[in-house]
Write an enzyme that holds these catalytic residues in place. Structure first.
Site, PDB file in Angstrom:
ATOM      1  N   SER A   5       0.810  -1.223   0.000  1.00 31.59           N
ATOM      2  CA  SER A   5       0.000   0.000   0.000  1.00 31.59           C
ATOM      3  C   SER A   5       0.839   1.267   0.000  1.00 31.59           C
ATOM      4  O   SER A   5       0.298   2.365  -0.018  1.00 31.59           O
ATOM      5  CB  SER A   5      -0.913   0.003   1.225  1.00 31.59           C
ATOM      6  OG  SER A   5      -0.171   0.202   2.404  1.00 31.59           O
ATOM      7  N   THR A  31      -2.162   2.901   3.230  1.00 33.41           N
ATOM      8  CA  THR A  31      -1.352   4.100   3.377  1.00 33.41           C
ATOM      9  C   THR A  31      -0.634   3.967   4.700  1.00 33.41           C
ATOM     10  O   THR A  31      -1.101   3.238   5.565  1.00 33.41           O
ATOM     11  CB  THR A  31      -2.293   5.335   3.472  1.00 33.41           C
ATOM     12  OG1 THR A  31      -3.017   5.462   2.266  1.00 33.41           O
ATOM     13  CG2 THR A  31      -1.553   6.635   3.736  1.00 33.41           C
ATOM     14  N   THR A  45       1.704   7.018   0.487  1.00 31.35           N
ATOM     15  CA  THR A  45       0.823   5.956  -0.038  1.00 31.35           C
ATOM     16  C   THR A  45       1.074   5.683  -1.514  1.00 31.35           C
ATOM     17  O   THR A  45       1.602   6.538  -2.231  1.00 31.35           O
ATOM     18  CB  THR A  45      -0.657   6.394   0.116  1.00 31.35           C
ATOM     19  OG1 THR A  45      -1.509   5.302  -0.165  1.00 31.35           O
ATOM     20  CG2 THR A  45      -1.001   7.545  -0.793  1.00 31.35           C
ATOM     21  N   ARG A  55      -4.757   9.983 -10.827  1.00 28.59           N
ATOM     22  CA  ARG A  55      -5.648  10.183  -9.668  1.00 28.59           C
ATOM     23  C   ARG A  55      -4.800  10.510  -8.440  1.00 28.59           C
ATOM     24  O   ARG A  55      -3.814   9.867  -8.148  1.00 28.59           O
ATOM     25  CB  ARG A  55      -6.462   8.925  -9.414  1.00 28.59           C
ATOM     26  CG  ARG A  55      -7.390   8.988  -8.187  1.00 28.59           C
ATOM     27  CD  ARG A  55      -6.757   8.414  -6.942  1.00 28.59           C
ATOM     28  NE  ARG A  55      -7.694   8.370  -5.807  1.00 28.59           N
ATOM     29  CZ  ARG A  55      -7.329   7.997  -4.581  1.00 28.59           C
ATOM     30  NH1 ARG A  55      -6.088   7.661  -4.324  1.00 28.59           N
ATOM     31  NH2 ARG A  55      -8.217   7.979  -3.612  1.00 28.59           N
ATOM     32  N   VAL A  56      -5.194  11.538  -7.726  1.00 27.62           N
ATOM     33  CA  VAL A  56      -4.499  11.921  -6.499  1.00 27.62           C
ATOM     34  C   VAL A  56      -5.492  11.770  -5.348  1.00 27.62           C
ATOM     35  O   VAL A  56      -6.625  12.245  -5.430  1.00 27.62           O
ATOM     36  CB  VAL A  56      -3.994  13.375  -6.585  1.00 27.62           C
ATOM     37  CG1 VAL A  56      -3.427  13.828  -5.253  1.00 27.62           C
ATOM     38  CG2 VAL A  56      -2.945  13.495  -7.680  1.00 27.62           C
ATOM     39  N   GLY A  57      -5.061  11.111  -4.295  1.00 24.84           N
ATOM     40  CA  GLY A  57      -5.917  10.938  -3.124  1.00 24.84           C
ATOM     41  C   GLY A  57      -5.709  12.035  -2.103  1.00 24.84           C
ATOM     42  O   GLY A  57      -5.203  13.130  -2.415  1.00 24.84           O
ATOM     43  N   THR A  78      -6.112   7.673   6.760  1.00 23.62           N
ATOM     44  CA  THR A  78      -6.045   6.605   5.766  1.00 23.62           C
ATOM     45  C   THR A  78      -7.485   6.225   5.411  1.00 23.62           C
ATOM     46  O   THR A  78      -8.411   6.549   6.144  1.00 23.62           O
ATOM     47  CB  THR A  78      -5.302   5.358   6.294  1.00 23.62           C
ATOM     48  OG1 THR A  78      -6.002   4.834   7.419  1.00 23.62           O
ATOM     49  CG2 THR A  78      -3.868   5.682   6.704  1.00 23.62           C
ATOM     50  N   GLY A  79      -7.626   5.512   4.311  1.00 27.27           N
ATOM     51  CA  GLY A  79      -8.971   5.125   3.875  1.00 27.27           C
ATOM     52  C   GLY A  79      -9.374   5.874   2.616  1.00 27.27           C
ATOM     53  O   GLY A  79      -8.505   6.407   1.904  1.00 27.27           O
TER      54      GLY A  79
HETATM   55  N1  ASP Z   1      -6.116   7.474   1.529  1.00 37.04           N
HETATM   56  C1  ASP Z   1      -5.487   6.773   0.441  1.00 37.04           C
HETATM   57  C2  ASP Z   1      -5.956   7.335  -0.860  1.00 37.04           C
HETATM   58  O1  ASP Z   1      -7.137   7.594  -0.999  1.00 37.04           O
HETATM   59  C3  ASP Z   1      -5.726   5.314   0.412  1.00 37.04           C
HETATM   60  C4  ASP Z   1      -5.775   4.607   1.736  1.00 37.04           C
HETATM   61  O2  ASP Z   1      -5.367   5.131   2.747  1.00 37.04           O
HETATM   62  O3  ASP Z   1      -6.232   3.464   1.787  1.00 37.04           O
HETATM   63  O4  ASP Z   1      -5.158   7.468  -1.751  1.00 37.04           O
END
Ligand code: ASP
Length: 366
Positions: A85, A216, A234, A244-246, A267-268
């Site tokens: 991840s 992450t 991450t 794509r940017v998170g 995270t998430g």
């Molecule tokens: N927060 C991260 C993203 O959306 C992914 C994750 O933490 O699972 O890129």
């Protein structure tokens, strides 16, 4: 080993004042009583950060800088090919290319740096630090970020491990029954060494079948003086649309640090955090006096209220994804909290490193 803090604590003696990190009045001749406040240092991280918080606290006990501490912690995970991840070994985008996002904030200097869609660098958090240290900017993305990284001496390497490539090929094969990608079961060429390395075919799909795996590492710390820093890094959502940017590299979303108040990271599902400017919201709620746990839960409630799309809700109308916040305040109080029960986070405090259960809003139906 007697650390400076344990020495100060010993001289303060056990009691309510010591527990609060408040030393007794130190009286210099003729001077008014001075109360020195000391914080019990604490480092917290997402659940995959036990090694990271351990290393970060070693740096803190050696009186190292708070940002250096969290970076030394998370770069262990970024360089670990087993963690799919983050960094090297992270799962790729839909074209099979690993694109990394990271942000850092240094509380004492109010510094920030970030990179997104960065390819070919195992530890993007160190490039984010270089953006802060060597540019007038905060955020570099894509090929420009990579050229900058190269100029700073970061080697460009292939980040796609065999395991990550194998999972990507399997995902691509199951995308649609209308395309020309097929699984070995469909071609009837289910031969043992279709991929090199570990036998493929069995166990290719993990428990995320149908869902996009993601993950992450976030890590933040407060030291004895109440100084704070944080980092989030991450590979983002697996199989994402290229570019794509998170939330992770977005200051205020996946990370926020205000040295007067506290630090928070997430995270998430990044899209939900971005829309609610999550980490900044948590820090602002702490500024208003909330404990980190209550601040995290309130910011999560905002995500629930923002989630109106049927495709993102379950039968109860609740989010069908999770988000986790990790927050610490300037006094050394900390919490992890998630939308759904069952999440854990990593803590290192008072010489002990352990996973702790996150607070949560909802429990799944049994
Ligand atoms: N927060 C991260 C993203 O959306 C992914 C994750 O933490 O699972 O890129």
């Amino acid at each position: 080993m007697t650390t400076r803090r344990s020495f100060l604590r010993a001289t303060a003696g056990a009691g309510a004042g010591a527990a609060l990190g408040i030393l007794p009045a130190t009286r210099l001749r003729g001077a008014p009583a001075v109360h020195l406040r000391r914080v019990t240092p604490v480092c917290i991280a997402s659940g995959n950060g036990l090694t990271a918080v351990t290393r970060a606290m070693e740096v803190i006990h050696e009186e190292g800088d708070t940002l250096d501490a969290v970076l030394q912690g998370v770069t262990i995970v970024e360089r670990d090919p087993e963690d799919t991840s983050v960094g090297y070994g992270g799962l790729p985008n839909l074209e099979g290319v690993v694109q990394l996002d990271s942000s850092i904030m240094h509380g004492p200097t109010r510094g920030a740096g970030a990179v997104a869609s960065l390819e070919g660098i195992k530890a993007p958090s160190l490039v984010a630090r270089d953006v802060m240290r060597y540019t007038d900017h905060v955020f570099l993305v894509g090929p420009g970020a990579q050229r900058f990284a190269r100029s700073m001496g970061h080697p460009i390497e292939d980040l796609l491990t065999e395991e990550a490539r194998r999972r990507w090929v399997e995902w691509r094969a199951r995308l649609s029954d209308q395309d020309y990608f097929l699984t070995p079961e469909q071609t009837l060429h289910h031969l043992p060494d279709f991929c090199s390395g570990a036998g493929q075919g069995e166990g290719l799909l993990d428990s995320h079948d149908g869902m996009r795996p993601h993950g992450t590492i976030h890590c933040n710390v407060v030291n004895e003086s109440g100084d704070l820093s944080g980092v989030t890094t991450t590979s983002g959502m697996a199989w994402k649309i290229p570019g794509r940017v998170g939330d992770s590299p977005i200051i205020g979303a996946g990370l926020y640090v205000d040295n007067d108040v506290g630090a928070c990271g997430s995270t998430g599902r990044g899209e939900a955090v971005i829309k609610t400017v999550g980490s900044h919201a948590v820090v602002e709620l702490m500024r208003g006096g909330m404990h980190p746990k209550d601040a995290c839960l309130e910011a999560l409630r905002r995500i629930v209220r923002f989630t109106i799309e049927p495709r993102l809700r379950d039968e109860r109308g609740l989010p069908n994804f999770s988000v986790n916040y990790y927050a610490v305040n300037k006094k050394g109080e900390y919490a992890g909290a998630a939308i759904w029960a069952g999440a854990r986070f990593a803590v290192s405090v008072d010489g002990d490193t352990r996973p702790e259960d996150s607070a949560y809003l909802f429990q799944p139906d049994r």
